[in-house]
Design a protein around this motif. Structure first.
Motif, short mmCIF file in Angstrom:
data_model
loop_
_atom_site.label_atom_id
_atom_site.label_comp_id
_atom_site.label_asym_id
_atom_site.label_seq_id
_atom_site.Cartn_x
_atom_site.Cartn_y
_atom_site.Cartn_z
N ARG A 7 0.83 -1.21 0.00
CA ARG A 7 0.00 0.00 0.00
C ARG A 7 0.86 1.25 0.00
NH1 ARG A 7 -4.87 1.36 4.33
NH2 ARG A 7 -5.51 3.35 3.39
N ALA A 8 1.92 1.25 0.80
CA ALA A 8 2.82 2.41 0.82
C ALA A 8 3.48 2.61 -0.54
CB ALA A 8 3.88 2.22 1.91
N SER A 9 3.88 1.49 -1.19
CA SER A 9 4.49 1.60 -2.51
C SER A 9 3.50 2.15 -3.54
CB SER A 9 5.01 0.23 -2.94
OG SER A 9 5.56 0.29 -4.24
N THR A 10 2.24 1.73 -3.42
CA THR A 10 1.21 2.22 -4.35
C THR A 10 0.97 3.71 -4.15
OG1 THR A 10 0.13 0.05 -4.34
CG2 THR A 10 -1.17 1.93 -5.10
N GLU A 11 0.90 4.15 -2.90
CA GLU A 11 0.69 5.57 -2.63
C GLU A 11 1.87 6.41 -3.12
OE1 GLU A 11 0.01 5.87 1.52
OE2 GLU A 11 -2.05 5.10 1.43
N ALA A 12 3.09 5.91 -2.91
CA ALA A 12 4.27 6.64 -3.39
C ALA A 12 4.27 6.72 -4.91
CB ALA A 12 5.54 5.96 -2.88
N GLY A 13 3.91 5.61 -5.57
CA GLY A 13 3.86 5.63 -7.02
C GLY A 13 2.79 6.58 -7.55
N LEU A 14 1.64 6.64 -6.86
CA LEU A 14 0.58 7.55 -7.27
C LEU A 14 1.02 9.01 -7.12
CD1 LEU A 14 -2.31 8.10 -8.18
CD2 LEU A 14 -3.03 7.87 -5.78
N ALA A 15 1.69 9.32 -6.00
CA ALA A 15 2.16 10.69 -5.79
C ALA A 15 3.18 11.08 -6.84
CB ALA A 15 2.75 10.82 -4.38
N VAL A 16 4.12 10.19 -7.12
CA VAL A 16 5.13 10.49 -8.15
C VAL A 16 4.47 10.63 -9.52
CG1 VAL A 16 7.16 9.59 -9.33
CG2 VAL A 16 6.99 9.41 -6.85
N GLY A 17 3.48 9.77 -9.80
CA GLY A 17 2.78 9.87 -11.08
C GLY A 17 2.06 11.20 -11.25
N LEU A 18 1.36 11.63 -10.20
CA LEU A 18 0.70 12.94 -10.27
C LEU A 18 1.70 14.07 -10.46
CD1 LEU A 18 -1.97 12.56 -7.42
CD2 LEU A 18 -2.36 12.47 -9.89
N SER A 19 2.84 13.95 -9.79
CA SER A 19 3.87 14.97 -9.94
C SER A 19 4.42 15.01 -11.36
CB SER A 19 5.00 14.71 -8.94
OG SER A 19 6.03 15.66 -9.08
N LEU A 20 4.64 13.84 -11.96
CA LEU A 20 5.15 13.80 -13.33
C LEU A 20 4.13 14.35 -14.32
CD1 LEU A 20 6.95 10.32 -13.33
CD2 LEU A 20 7.99 12.60 -13.27
N VAL A 21 2.86 14.05 -14.10
CA VAL A 21 1.82 14.60 -14.98
C VAL A 21 1.81 16.13 -14.88
CG1 VAL A 21 -0.67 14.75 -15.36
CG2 VAL A 21 0.39 12.54 -14.95
N SER A 22 1.88 16.65 -13.67
CA SER A 22 1.90 18.10 -13.48
C SER A 22 3.13 18.72 -14.15
CB SER A 22 1.89 18.44 -11.99
OG SER A 22 0.74 17.91 -11.37
N ALA A 23 4.28 18.07 -13.98
CA ALA A 23 5.50 18.60 -14.59
C ALA A 23 5.41 18.57 -16.12
CB ALA A 23 6.71 17.79 -14.12
N GLY A 24 4.86 17.48 -16.68
CA GLY A 24 4.72 17.41 -18.13
C GLY A 24 3.78 18.48 -18.67
N LEU A 25 2.65 18.68 -18.01
CA LEU A 25 1.72 19.73 -18.44
C LEU A 25 2.35 21.12 -18.31
CD1 LEU A 25 -1.61 18.43 -16.86
CD2 LEU A 25 -1.01 18.47 -19.28
N SER A 26 3.14 21.32 -17.27
CA SER A 26 3.78 22.63 -17.06
C SER A 26 4.81 22.91 -18.14
CB SER A 26 4.44 22.67 -15.68
OG SER A 26 3.48 22.46 -14.66
N VAL A 27 5.62 21.90 -18.47
CA VAL A 27 6.59 22.08 -19.56
C VAL A 27 5.87 22.34 -20.88
CG1 VAL A 27 8.37 20.91 -20.90
CG2 VAL A 27 8.36 20.71 -18.42
N GLY A 28 4.79 21.61 -21.13
CA GLY A 28 4.01 21.87 -22.34
C GLY A 28 3.45 23.27 -22.39
N THR A 29 3.03 23.79 -21.23
CA THR A 29 2.52 25.16 -21.17
C THR A 29 3.58 26.16 -21.61
OG1 THR A 29 1.03 24.58 -19.37
CG2 THR A 29 1.52 26.91 -19.66
N LEU A 30 4.80 26.01 -21.11
CA LEU A 30 5.87 26.95 -21.49
C LEU A 30 6.25 26.78 -22.95
CD1 LEU A 30 8.18 26.77 -18.34
CD2 LEU A 30 6.47 28.49 -18.93
N VAL A 31 6.24 25.55 -23.46
CA VAL A 31 6.58 25.33 -24.88
C VAL A 31 5.55 25.99 -25.78
CG1 VAL A 31 6.80 23.57 -26.67
CG2 VAL A 31 7.89 23.23 -24.45
#
Length: 402
Positions: A7-31
């Motif tokens: 469960r802890a591994s799943t929660e950590a993976g979900l948090a990292v996944g949300l962070s990567l999605v946010s980072a990808g959208l943010s980079v796309g915004t600047l591009v």
């Protein structure tokens, strides 16, 4: 144990996944902002602000959850970062796509998202983050209606704006209009309720600050200080010079940085020094700035009258006067701030100065020993204080004070 680790591994993976999605959208915004040819000042004061908030809160959420598992503030920061990223990306891509193809499906969907994603992006930041900080729980059960009201008003704004914008097509989706004009009276009421919830959330922070002590009080100080700095940076207009816009962009990151310090408790007690320095240098800048302008105006008026460009010698004289007054003005401002906001430090400094004056004239060793113990007790307030003196010879003497 295996289930807990999974469960802890799943929660950590979900948090990292949300962070990567946010980072990808943010980079796309600047591009996309760069492809549209926006000036640097507009990019810094527009898309870059949302990008900074999105990346800052997303990374903050991952860091908090890595050190404090299942901490609600960590998940809330991840949600704020994702909402800010979706809001910024949809706005920027809609402007780019609808300008070239007004009836394109991707641009229409992005424009529709841009009409309502601002509600959770702003609502989570101004209400739930303030209500739940720093432990992830409400101050008491009495604040539950505020939380439910904030959630209901956000949901109402999302539904009203999404339904109203769905039939629209083309650049009209991004035309700035008033809340009442776009969503009618229900939308206006929902917006006012969300604003009232934000004010009530700020009041809950003040209630916490009055009741808190120790670690929680320092955490709340960090949050309140960063919130004020970020609010000042957030209200900067779009037409400010690029250096000012960059400073405002950095100031926005003070909020996630302060939350990281408060939750992880690293450098927690430095906030008192930061507050003191901010007050001192803020007041000093205001006093010296007004003095500089006053000297230039007075000299210009006395010698030739006011002009559009002040004389160089008047500017030089004002600069020298401000430089000469810097140290005495700083000392006086520091004393005034300590006297008003840090009375304990002010009293300690005065006690030590008085002891130093007596030390120059006092020759009796027993009297000096008693004075030294008194000064230590008054300034540092230890549980016990002891002083050991070794006179010439083998004998030793000591004096203690409680």
């Amino acid at each position: 144990m295996d289930r807990f680790d999974r469960r802890a591994s799943t929660e950590a993976g979900l948090a990292v996944g949300l962070s990567l999605v946010s980072a990808g959208l943010s980079v796309g915004t600047l591009v996309v902002a760069a492809r549209t040819g926006l000036p640097l000042g507009e990019v810094v004061s527009g898309p870059a602000r949302r990008t900074a908030l999105a990346v800052g809160f997303s990374v903050l959420g991952v860091v908090i959850l890595a050190h404090r598992r299942r901490h609600r503030i960590g998940w809330l920061c991840c949600a704020i970062g994702l909402a800010q990223a979706v809001d910024g990306a949809s706005h920027q891509y809609a402007r780019y796509a609808l300008a070239s193809a007004p009836s394109g499906r991707a641009g229409v969907v992005a424009g529709w998202l841009a009409t309502w994603t601002w509600a959770p992006a702003i609502g989570l930041l101004l209400t739930f983050l303030v209500l739940l900080f720093p432990d992830g729980r409400l101050p008491s059960r009495r604040w539950r209606p505020v939380a439910w009201t904030a959630a209901g008003s956000m949901a109402a704004l999302v539904v009203l704006f999404a339904a109203r914008a769905w039939p629209l097509r083309g650049p009209s989706l991004l035309t700035p209009v008033s809340l009442l004009e776009f969503a009618g009276r229900p939308g206006m009421v929902a917006g006012l309720v969300l604003l009232a919830s934000a004010v009530a959330s700020a009041a809950s922070l003040l209630v916490r600050l009055r009741r808190a002590g120790g670690v929680e009080r320092q955490q709340l100080k960090w949050f309140a200080y960063a919130a004020v700095v970020s609010t000042v940076a957030g209200v900067l207009p779009a037409g400010v010079p690029v250096p000012v816009a960059l400073l405002g962009l950095l100031a926005l990151l003070c909020l996630p940085g302060a939350i990281a310090v408060a939750i992880l408790r690293h450098g927690l007690y430095d906030i008192d020094r930061i507050l003191n320095r901010t007050l001192v240098f803020g007041l000093l800048t205001a006093v010296l700035g007004l003095g500089y302008v006053g000297v230039v105006l007075v000299l210009g008026q006395l010698f030739g009258g006011l002009a559009e460009h002040p004389r160089s010698w008047a500017v030089a004289g004002a600069t020298l006067a401000v430089a000469a007054l810097f140290r005495p003005a700083r000392r006086r401002v520091q004393d005034a701030v300590d006297r008003r906001f840090n009375r304990r430090r002010f009293d300690a400094v005065k006690t030590i100065e008085a002891f130093g004056a007596r030390l120059r004239d006092q020759v009796d060793l027993d009297t000096l020993t008693g004075d030294l113990l008194t000064v230590v007790n008054q300034t540092m307030e230890p549980t016990t204080a002891s002083l050991w003196l070794r006179p010439p010879g083998d004998r030793s003497a000591s004096q203690s004070g409680d």
